[in-house]
Scaffold this active site. Structure first.
Site, PDB file in Angstrom:
ATOM      1  N   ASP A   1       0.902  -1.122  -0.060  1.00 13.14           N
ATOM      2  CA  ASP A   1      -0.196   0.059  -0.018  1.00 13.14           C
ATOM      3  C   ASP A   1       0.878   1.394  -0.034  1.00 13.14           C
ATOM      4  O   ASP A   1       2.049   1.289   0.151  1.00 13.14           O
ATOM      5  CB  ASP A   1      -1.005  -0.009   1.084  1.00 13.14           C
ATOM      6  CG  ASP A   1      -0.212  -0.485   2.428  1.00 13.14           C
ATOM      7  OD1 ASP A   1       0.864  -0.346   2.783  1.00 13.14           O
ATOM      8  OD2 ASP A   1      -0.861  -1.417   3.216  1.00 13.14           O
TER       9      ASP A   1
ATOM     10  N   ASP B   1      -8.388  -4.668  14.145  1.00 11.10           N
ATOM     11  CA  ASP B   1      -9.892  -4.746  13.471  1.00 11.10           C
ATOM     12  C   ASP B   1      -9.833  -5.921  12.455  1.00 11.10           C
ATOM     13  O   ASP B   1     -10.697  -6.007  11.912  1.00 11.10           O
ATOM     14  CB  ASP B   1     -10.503  -3.640  13.044  1.00 11.10           C
ATOM     15  CG  ASP B   1      -9.779  -2.762  11.747  1.00 11.10           C
ATOM     16  OD1 ASP B   1      -8.633  -3.487  11.576  1.00 11.10           O
ATOM     17  OD2 ASP B   1     -10.224  -1.716  11.489  1.00 11.10           O
TER      18      ASP B   1
ATOM     19  N   GLU C   1      -9.914  -2.579   5.048  1.00  7.40           N
ATOM     20  CA  GLU C   1     -10.547  -2.192   6.090  1.00  7.40           C
ATOM     21  C   GLU C   1     -11.898  -3.317   6.228  1.00  7.40           C
ATOM     22  O   GLU C   1     -12.313  -3.891   5.248  1.00  7.40           O
ATOM     23  CB  GLU C   1     -11.239  -0.787   6.121  1.00  7.40           C
ATOM     24  CG  GLU C   1     -10.082   0.082   5.948  1.00  7.40           C
ATOM     25  CD  GLU C   1      -9.167   0.283   7.178  1.00  7.40           C
ATOM     26  OE1 GLU C   1      -8.994  -0.437   8.109  1.00  7.40           O
ATOM     27  OE2 GLU C   1      -8.363   1.437   7.099  1.00  7.40           O
TER      28      GLU C   1
ATOM     29  N   HIS D   1      -7.872  -6.043   9.723  1.00 12.60           N
ATOM     30  CA  HIS D   1      -7.635  -5.680   8.295  1.00 12.60           C
ATOM     31  C   HIS D   1      -6.443  -5.980   7.874  1.00 12.60           C
ATOM     32  O   HIS D   1      -5.226  -5.924   8.575  1.00 12.60           O
ATOM     33  CB  HIS D   1      -8.247  -4.107   8.051  1.00 12.60           C
ATOM     34  CG  HIS D   1      -6.957  -3.182   8.468  1.00 12.60           C
ATOM     35  ND1 HIS D   1      -7.072  -2.854   9.866  1.00 12.60           N
ATOM     36  CD2 HIS D   1      -5.788  -2.725   7.958  1.00 12.60           C
ATOM     37  CE1 HIS D   1      -5.935  -1.879   9.958  1.00 12.60           C
ATOM     38  NE2 HIS D   1      -5.201  -2.055   9.156  1.00 12.60           N
TER      39      HIS D   1
END
Length: 269
Positions: A72, A141, A148, A143
């Site tokens: 990313d 979370d 996400e 991801h």
């Protein structure tokens, strides 16, 4: 699926580095045969990068015939900004090894056409023959990269708006000033990572324990994108003891019982 449970973060980092070395040696790269790596950013892989630099300096590994694709990059953050992922990778890894910069591929978050940039990235991966080994980290979370919660499990490299939790977590890299944290990023998709021949996920800390539980003890869900890798034919999770705090006792005992076999994965490195 393999789950490697080690005592502490340093052990996770060393196991991951040695495993990469073992796989690279087995591949036997050369001028006409490049080993293609997918690499993550963030705090989790830093230990692995430090170990790989140490092993490189000790003559145990060369990156001369390795090409890399990063997961990313932030959107609209200057490439030379100290917190861009381009800067992160070169400062923490690439400048310290013998990889040719032309074999390093990082998404351009300042491209004039971001959608086209993502399409070109996917094409470059295909032209390289796919990714042999993709390393990833994970957020609390669940991801992976910037996929996400709620991301499609068939997603490809694309533009993503970051979740509030991710922006808050990344504020520590921007002087704890949340207003300075980019709110969008380009990221490889879940399906992009799933296409890799092998996936290794690094997880450390009790704050990621629930994500590990959701990833391996419950069903596949787009709300926990890490869980998608239950479907991958060759996935390995390398975790520290703290990351197992939400797992069932019998799950931990089962995988710890396999550790003698797992240690063979890094033998002779």
């Amino acid at each position: 699926m393999r789950l490697i449970i080690l005592d502490k973060y340093d052990d996770v980092s060393d196991f991951a580095a040695r495993y990469l070395i073992k796989q690279l040696r087995a591949f036997g790269p050369g001028p006409n045969k490049f080993f293609t790596l997918g690499l993550p950013t963030g705090g989790t892989p830093l230990g692995m990068y430090r170990k790989l630099i140490e092993y490189y300096k000790a003559g145990k590994i060369s990156f001369q015939y390795v090409r890399t694709f990063n997961m990313d990059e932030y959107v609209a953050l200057p490439r030379d900004h100290p917190e861009s992922y381009h800067s992160f990778m070169f400062n923490n890894f690439f400048r310290h090894i013998d990889i040719d910069p032309k074999n390093v591929h990082i998404l351009d978050g300042n491209a004039e056409d971001l959608e086209k940039e993502c399409q070109i990235y996917e094409e470059k991966i295909k032209e390289a023959g796919g990714i042999d080994l993709f390393f990833g980290g994970v957020g609390p979370d669940g991801h992976v990269a910037f996929n996400e919660p709620g991301s499609s499990l068939t997603s490809r490299t694309r533009l993503k708006t970051l979740a509030v939790e991710t922006i808050e977590a990344n504020a520590r890299f921007f002087g704890n000033d949340i207003s300075k944290v980019p709110t969008q990023a380009l990221t490889v998709g879940v399906a992009t990572i799933m296409d890799a021949r092998e996936v290794v996920i690094l997880i450390n800390g009790s704050h990621k324990a629930f994500a590990l539980h959701k990833a391996i003890e419950e069903g596949i869900s787009h709300m926990w994108t890490l869980s998608a890798f239950q479907m991958h034919p060759k996935t390995m999770f390398i975790v520290d003891e703290d990351a197992t705090m939400e797992l069932k006792v019998k799950t931990v005992k089962y995988f710890k019982g396999l550790m003698t076999t797992h240690q063979k994965l890094i033998a002779d490195v």
